[in-house]
Design a protein around this motif. Structure first.
Motif, PDB file in Angstrom:
ATOM      1  N   GLN A  60       6.044  -5.179 -11.207  1.00  0.00           N
ATOM      2  CA  GLN A  60       5.762  -5.340  -9.706  1.00  0.00           C
ATOM      3  C   GLN A  60       5.433  -4.245  -8.826  1.00  0.00           C
ATOM      4  OE1 GLN A  60       9.198  -7.402  -8.101  1.00  0.00           O
ATOM      5  NE2 GLN A  60       8.541  -7.160  -5.924  1.00  0.00           N
ATOM      6  N   PRO A  61       5.998  -3.094  -8.970  1.00  0.00           N
ATOM      7  CA  PRO A  61       5.492  -1.827  -8.187  1.00  0.00           C
ATOM      8  C   PRO A  61       3.864  -1.529  -8.467  1.00  0.00           C
ATOM      9  CG  PRO A  61       7.548  -1.429  -9.401  1.00  0.00           C
ATOM     10  CD  PRO A  61       7.141  -2.876  -9.878  1.00  0.00           C
ATOM     11  N   CYS A  62       3.492  -2.035  -9.605  1.00  0.00           N
ATOM     12  CA  CYS A  62       2.033  -1.869  -9.863  1.00  0.00           C
ATOM     13  C   CYS A  62       1.010  -2.593  -9.363  1.00  0.00           C
ATOM     14  CB  CYS A  62       1.785  -1.545 -11.426  1.00  0.00           C
ATOM     15  SG  CYS A  62       3.275  -0.475 -12.352  1.00  0.00           S
ATOM     16  N   MET A  63       1.383  -3.880  -8.896  1.00  0.00           N
ATOM     17  CA  MET A  63       0.608  -5.072  -8.563  1.00  0.00           C
ATOM     18  C   MET A  63      -0.508  -4.484  -7.470  1.00  0.00           C
ATOM     19  SD  MET A  63       1.125  -7.396 -10.373  1.00  0.00           S
ATOM     20  CE  MET A  63       2.191  -7.793 -11.750  1.00  0.00           C
ATOM     21  N   CYS A  64      -0.328  -3.650  -6.414  1.00  0.00           N
ATOM     22  CA  CYS A  64      -1.135  -3.231  -5.738  1.00  0.00           C
ATOM     23  C   CYS A  64      -2.432  -2.323  -6.376  1.00  0.00           C
ATOM     24  CB  CYS A  64      -0.557  -2.395  -4.479  1.00  0.00           C
ATOM     25  SG  CYS A  64      -0.034  -3.529  -3.124  1.00  0.00           S
ATOM     26  N   LYS A  65      -1.988  -1.617  -7.301  1.00  0.00           N
ATOM     27  CA  LYS A  65      -2.964  -0.796  -7.986  1.00  0.00           C
ATOM     28  C   LYS A  65      -3.759  -1.938  -9.029  1.00  0.00           C
ATOM     29  CE  LYS A  65      -3.148   2.183 -11.923  1.00  0.00           C
ATOM     30  NZ  LYS A  65      -2.444   2.752 -12.919  1.00  0.00           N
ATOM     31  N   TYR A  66      -3.090  -2.991  -9.655  1.00  0.00           N
ATOM     32  CA  TYR A  66      -3.991  -3.764 -10.096  1.00  0.00           C
ATOM     33  C   TYR A  66      -4.829  -4.778  -9.284  1.00  0.00           C
ATOM     34  CZ  TYR A  66      -0.461  -2.715 -13.864  1.00  0.00           C
ATOM     35  OH  TYR A  66       0.491  -2.313 -14.605  1.00  0.00           O
ATOM     36  N   ALA A  67      -4.154  -5.094  -8.217  1.00  0.00           N
ATOM     37  CA  ALA A  67      -5.257  -5.790  -7.268  1.00  0.00           C
ATOM     38  C   ALA A  67      -6.422  -4.804  -6.782  1.00  0.00           C
ATOM     39  CB  ALA A  67      -4.356  -6.330  -6.142  1.00  0.00           C
ATOM     40  N   ARG A  68      -6.189  -3.579  -6.646  1.00  0.00           N
ATOM     41  CA  ARG A  68      -7.434  -2.933  -6.314  1.00  0.00           C
ATOM     42  C   ARG A  68      -8.355  -2.486  -7.376  1.00  0.00           C
ATOM     43  NH1 ARG A  68      -3.360   0.316  -4.479  1.00  0.00           N
ATOM     44  NH2 ARG A  68      -2.636  -0.163  -2.362  1.00  0.00           N
ATOM     45  N   ASP A  69      -8.030  -2.849  -8.649  1.00  0.00           N
ATOM     46  CA  ASP A  69      -8.648  -2.724  -9.773  1.00  0.00           C
ATOM     47  C   ASP A  69      -9.879  -3.669  -9.993  1.00  0.00           C
ATOM     48  OD1 ASP A  69      -9.805  -2.771 -12.385  1.00  0.00           O
ATOM     49  OD2 ASP A  69      -8.106  -1.204 -12.894  1.00  0.00           O
ATOM     50  N   PRO A  70     -11.284  -3.237  -9.724  1.00  0.00           N
ATOM     51  CA  PRO A  70     -11.953  -4.651  -9.819  1.00  0.00           C
ATOM     52  C   PRO A  70     -12.215  -5.238 -11.145  1.00  0.00           C
ATOM     53  CG  PRO A  70     -13.154  -2.335  -9.532  1.00  0.00           C
ATOM     54  CD  PRO A  70     -11.813  -2.113  -9.706  1.00  0.00           C
ATOM     55  N   ASN A  71     -11.640  -4.984 -11.890  1.00  0.00           N
ATOM     56  CA  ASN A  71     -11.579  -5.499 -13.352  1.00  0.00           C
ATOM     57  C   ASN A  71     -10.406  -6.377 -13.499  1.00  0.00           C
ATOM     58  OD1 ASN A  71     -13.878  -4.253 -14.720  1.00  0.00           O
ATOM     59  ND2 ASN A  71     -12.481  -2.343 -14.971  1.00  0.00           N
ATOM     60  N   LEU A  72      -9.089  -6.136 -12.786  1.00  0.00           N
ATOM     61  CA  LEU A  72      -7.806  -6.955 -12.817  1.00  0.00           C
ATOM     62  C   LEU A  72      -7.747  -7.798 -11.394  1.00  0.00           C
ATOM     63  CD1 LEU A  72      -5.774  -4.307 -14.214  1.00  0.00           C
ATOM     64  CD2 LEU A  72      -6.767  -6.083 -15.355  1.00  0.00           C
ATOM     65  N   LYS A  73      -8.394  -7.487 -10.522  1.00  0.00           N
ATOM     66  CA  LYS A  73      -8.266  -8.380  -9.357  1.00  0.00           C
ATOM     67  C   LYS A  73      -8.629  -9.522  -9.461  1.00  0.00           C
ATOM     68  CE  LYS A  73     -10.303  -8.267  -4.521  1.00  0.00           C
ATOM     69  NZ  LYS A  73      -9.106  -8.101  -3.804  1.00  0.00           N
TER      70      LYS A  73
END
Length: 95
Positions: A60-73
């Motif tokens: 959960q603390p990493c979700m914003c990082k993933y949401a900003r990643d163009p490959n994972l967004k």
């Protein structure tokens, strides 16, 4: 694309993200590969497993990082991704 092909693409993207992420970037526990138990629920239409929900809560603390990643967004922002987070009672990130 067939669900099996989407799952394979998701896993490949996760592997690439893990390999290119700089060492020590954000929290050392952020790893999109940890979310592989959720692939069937996010890419397909399966119910999220207890393993998926546990991993989502850990990541959960990493979700914003993933949401900003163009490959994972696309997976984080997808309707299935949001549905899985809601089912697992993980807040949808507002980054």
């Amino acid at each position: 694309m067939k669900p099996a092909q989407l799952l394979l693409a998701f896993l490949a993207i996760c592997a690439v993200v893990v390999m290119v992420a700089p060492a020590g970037a954000q929290a050392a526990t952020c790893s999109a590969m940890q979310l592989t138990p959720c692939a069937g629920a996010i890419i397909g239409n399966a119910e999220p497993s207890s393993a998926c929900c546990a991993r989502l809560k850990e990541q959960q603390p990493c979700m914003c990082k993933y949401a900003r990643d163009p490959n994972l967004k696309q997976y984080v922002d997808s309707s299935n991704g949001k549905k899985v987070m809601a089912t697992c009672k993980v807040p949808i990130p507002s980054c």
